[in-house]
Write a protein that holds these residues in place. Sequence first.
Motif, PDB file in Angstrom:
ATOM      1  N   ASN A 177       3.891 -33.243 -11.620  1.00  0.00           N
ATOM      2  CA  ASN A 177       5.087 -34.164 -12.007  1.00  0.00           C
ATOM      3  C   ASN A 177       6.263 -33.228 -12.039  1.00  0.00           C
ATOM      4  N   LYS A 178       5.970 -31.868 -12.493  1.00  0.00           N
ATOM      5  CA  LYS A 178       7.031 -30.921 -12.477  1.00  0.00           C
ATOM      6  C   LYS A 178       7.198 -30.378 -11.222  1.00  0.00           C
ATOM      7  N   VAL A 179       6.601 -30.353 -10.269  1.00  0.00           N
ATOM      8  CA  VAL A 179       6.791 -29.947  -8.734  1.00  0.00           C
ATOM      9  C   VAL A 179       7.618 -31.132  -8.115  1.00  0.00           C
ATOM     10  N   LYS A 180       8.733 -30.374  -7.683  1.00  0.00           N
ATOM     11  CA  LYS A 180       9.730 -31.192  -6.989  1.00  0.00           C
ATOM     12  C   LYS A 180       9.971 -30.576  -5.432  1.00  0.00           C
ATOM     13  N   PHE A 181      10.138 -31.255  -4.487  1.00  0.00           N
ATOM     14  CA  PHE A 181      10.374 -30.907  -3.324  1.00  0.00           C
ATOM     15  C   PHE A 181      11.617 -31.059  -2.938  1.00  0.00           C
ATOM     16  N   VAL A 182      12.474 -29.820  -2.639  1.00  0.00           N
ATOM     17  CA  VAL A 182      13.717 -29.844  -2.173  1.00  0.00           C
ATOM     18  C   VAL A 182      14.062 -29.458  -0.818  1.00  0.00           C
ATOM     19  N   TYR A 183      14.928 -30.055  -0.017  1.00  0.00           N
ATOM     20  CA  TYR A 183      15.436 -29.647   1.229  1.00  0.00           C
ATOM     21  C   TYR A 183      16.824 -29.462   1.457  1.00  0.00           C
ATOM     22  N   SER A 184      16.985 -28.206   1.820  1.00  0.00           N
ATOM     23  CA  SER A 184      18.500 -27.819   2.262  1.00  0.00           C
ATOM     24  C   SER A 184      19.188 -28.954   3.050  1.00  0.00           C
ATOM     25  N   ASP A 185      18.744 -29.883   3.625  1.00  0.00           N
ATOM     26  CA  ASP A 185      19.392 -30.513   4.652  1.00  0.00           C
ATOM     27  C   ASP A 185      19.620 -31.964   3.608  1.00  0.00           C
ATOM     28  N   ASP A 186      18.946 -32.182   2.541  1.00  0.00           N
ATOM     29  CA  ASP A 186      19.210 -33.220   1.801  1.00  0.00           C
ATOM     30  C   ASP A 186      20.412 -33.308   1.208  1.00  0.00           C
ATOM     31  N   ILE A 187      21.163 -34.578   1.280  1.00  0.00           N
ATOM     32  CA  ILE A 187      22.557 -34.620   0.431  1.00  0.00           C
ATOM     33  C   ILE A 187      22.399 -34.374  -1.056  1.00  0.00           C
ATOM     34  N   ASN A 188      21.047 -34.739  -1.581  1.00  0.00           N
ATOM     35  CA  ASN A 188      21.060 -34.517  -3.017  1.00  0.00           C
ATOM     36  C   ASN A 188      20.757 -33.082  -3.483  1.00  0.00           C
TER      37      ASN A 188
END
Length: 337
Positions: free
Chosen positions: A210-221
Amino acid sequence: MSADANKSTTNGYEKPLPSEEQQRKINEVRRLLGLLSGRLSIYCSDASIARHLRAQNWNVKKATKMLKETLKWRAEYKPEEIRWDEIANEAETGKIYRLNYVDKYGRAVLVMRPSCQNTKSTKGQIRYLVYCMENAILNLPPHQEQMVWLIDFQGFNLSHISVKVTRETAHVLQDHYPERLGLAILYNPPKFFEPFWTVVKPFLELKTQNKVKFVYSDDINTRRIMEDLFDMDQLESAFGGNDRVGFNINKYAERMREDDKKMPSFWAMETTPSEASQPSLTMATSSDSPNLNSDSDTSDHEKNDTSSQRGMETEAVSSDEKGLTIDGSKNIVGEVH
């Protein structure tokens, strides 16, 4: 520290001191461990015991067993004695390094770049990881216990995947550094990483997952997520920040050698502030050393544990329908070892 300072460093939320019940469990684990000396005694601060208890949902028997195994590991592996010159070859490409600043919640930040892997030895890679963990803990601000992993997948391909190293990493992190990870950001992982993640997830406890988060540079968030965590002027441009300097092995080596000089004094404290409130240990054992191989961990109070006590865990990061909600809460029990 003033109340206002406390409030600002926790984003308006101040985690309360342990309840009477939590302190009772900490004292019970300490009693079961018996008398400790030297570095093992320093390691077993109230804060450290509390982390092991939280990792085991405040189950005294399980936490005591876990802590005994960690004490045995530390006595044999001696992680606090690893020095830069021993592992410098592992660090040359910048595959793991500690940023020279903390996130907005005071957590140390380790940058990881799997594509920069430069050695074949699992043993050497794990030893370098342990060095980085110990160094991050050394540099935590007072009353902060956790760190952030910022994992950059730029240049990552199938040749960089190692189930063995991932499994060993999960083992070290969960078994010997419980509740040290506040958040792991996987930045721009490729599509082919998803099946690998499915394979390795079972190695991780649910809390860790639950502490692992996927983050993408093209995501507005993404910008909002990173701004919630970091000063964007300090953050590297690879993660959407404004700093274009990046990693320099020579400057980093200088920092690490200076940190190495601090390590002996960090582990040479004769007493810890939490010892003043520790219960008498005369009834625990007549030996100066705990029996780290013993499984006789049953607490006199264990039978009183109820499912309601499992709710004592406060996650450093949670997710909601809008995305990440960063709590940044801190554990302020005793010393941070």
